[in-house]
Design an enzyme around this catalytic site. Structure first.
Site, PDB file in Angstrom:
ATOM      1  N   HIS A  78       3.721   2.097 -13.903  1.00 52.43           N
ATOM      2  CA  HIS A  78       5.138   1.810 -13.624  1.00 52.43           C
ATOM      3  C   HIS A  78       5.924   1.511 -14.898  1.00 52.43           C
ATOM      4  CE1 HIS A  78       3.781   0.422  -9.496  1.00 52.43           C
ATOM      5  NE2 HIS A  78       3.646   1.776  -9.595  1.00 52.43           N
ATOM      6  N   HIS A 234       9.046   6.226  -4.457  1.00 49.47           N
ATOM      7  CA  HIS A 234       7.932   5.642  -5.472  1.00 49.47           C
ATOM      8  C   HIS A 234       7.017   6.564  -6.056  1.00 49.47           C
ATOM      9  CE1 HIS A 234       5.750   2.534  -7.190  1.00 49.47           C
ATOM     10  NE2 HIS A 234       4.534   2.930  -7.143  1.00 49.47           N
ATOM     11  N   ASP A 238       6.084   7.117  -9.722  1.00 46.92           N
ATOM     12  CA  ASP A 238       4.680   7.204 -10.329  1.00 46.92           C
ATOM     13  C   ASP A 238       4.722   8.494 -11.214  1.00 46.92           C
ATOM     14  OD1 ASP A 238       3.895   4.995  -9.547  1.00 46.92           O
ATOM     15  OD2 ASP A 238       2.826   5.743  -7.837  1.00 46.92           O
ATOM     16  N   HIS A 261      -2.103   9.844  -8.350  1.00 47.10           N
ATOM     17  CA  HIS A 261      -2.312   9.859  -9.900  1.00 47.10           C
ATOM     18  C   HIS A 261      -3.350  11.076 -10.468  1.00 47.10           C
ATOM     19  CE1 HIS A 261       0.130   6.369 -10.213  1.00 47.10           C
ATOM     20  NE2 HIS A 261      -0.424   5.624  -9.252  1.00 47.10           N
TER      21      HIS A 261
END
Ligand SMILES: [Zn+2]
Length: 317
Positions: A78, A234, A238, A261
């Protein structure tokens, strides 16, 4: 040309880590031309420094880690997302713990810190990576691909069986103001039934309804969402953070299906593994809406009011 940028003065914040629950103080400091984004562990002997680079991508379970072993720093995505969105090229980030603070679970606090510090253009250019031929990475049923595009566009799709998330798709073209308006306030999220598993993994010790959205099968535990499609926003937040590991802004249209991720990191590594699919641009004049050339333009950004979440009890600890 994309001018390198740093911040005008140092700024600090304090909080706890999402996964470790560890208290942490974090300071952003100006850094010289060609420094890149550097994380410095002030709590360890010798104050080891880790540079944001594809070779330093660490553990990727439920967060992005830079480095490995004792010096590693967890949940930096973030912070990186805010840096990337505002085009901050050079900065030194000092922490006195092994995880960045989660604060409200989005990147809005980091954006505010950077704008409070002020951005300044430096007398050097940063190269851009321009995609010339498509690249695709698949892991099980998840896919990330990129094709040539004159900007950085992201089309992200998520698909959850939870009825309050379901299938969400959003296309977003990165500009600093667009990120501030549409992305920065989107909070991290998890499924209620995941919480016990996360505990067993030793994760989410600092998680609460003050820094994460929790979706149960029959309700959303938080009072409200910040956007109807907050989860997919979100995911874009990311992705913007994980792309910082490229070290250069990317020109291309990225499409992601059910990413996270791990997939983002494989994509970053695949780009460097396929140099025949892209080229560096060094002297291209970009549209002012893409990356602001004059750091002082940061003062012109409009920050919407952040809705303060109510002080819910910590549900994970
Ligand atoms: Zn996140």
């Amino acid at each position: 040309m994309y001018v390198q940028k740093t911040i005008k003065k140092q700024v600090s914040c304090s909080g706890i880590g999402l996964h470790t629950g560890n208290p942490v103080n974090m300071t952003f400091k100006p850094a010289a031309i060609n420094s890149g984004i550097l994380f410095k562990r002030m709590d360890l002997d010798g104050h080891p420094i880790l540079k944001i680079h594809a070779r330093n991508i660490g553990d990727l379970s439920y967060a992005t880690t830079v480095g490995a072993g004792e010096a590693a720093i967890k949940t930096i995505e973030h912070v990186l997302s805010a840096m990337h969105a505002l085009g901050v090229t050079n900065v030194l980030i000092e922490l006195d713990s092994n995880e960045a603070p989660v604060l409200d679970g989005s990147s809005s606090c980091f954006i505010k810190m950077l704008l409070d510090a002020g951005l300044t253009a430096q007398n050097a250019m940063n190269k851009l990576i321009r995609i010339q031929h498509p690249i695709e990475v698949r892991v099980k049923d998840t896919i990330i691909s990129v094709e040539p595009y004159d900007g950085l566009k992201m089309t992200y799709t998520i698909d959850f069986s939870n009825p309050f998330i379901g299938t969400q798709t959003k296309t977003f073209e990165l500009t600093p103001q667009g990120y501030i308006d549409d992305i920065m306030r989107a909070r991290t999220f998890c499924l209620y039934e995941e919480i016990e598993y996360l505990w067993k993994m030793g994760l989410s010790k600092g998680g609460s309804l003050d820094n994460a959205v929790v979706f149960a099968q029959d309700r959303i535990l938080n009072d409200s969402l910040r956007y109807d499609d907050e989860p997919v926003r979100h995911k874009i937040l990311d992705l913007v953070g994980d792309l910082a590991f490229l070290g250069h802004p990317l020109l291309g249209h990225i499409k992601v299906y059910k990413g996270g991720h791990l997939l983002h990191a494989k994509f970053v590594k695949e780009i460097f593994a396929k140099p025949e699919c892209w080229t560096y641009l060094v002297d291209r004049k970009l549209s002012p809406t893409f990356y602001q050339e004059d750091g002082d333009h940061a003062d012109l950004f409009t920050i919407p009011k952040i809705t303060q979440s109510s002080s819910n009890p910590q549900i994970f600890v």
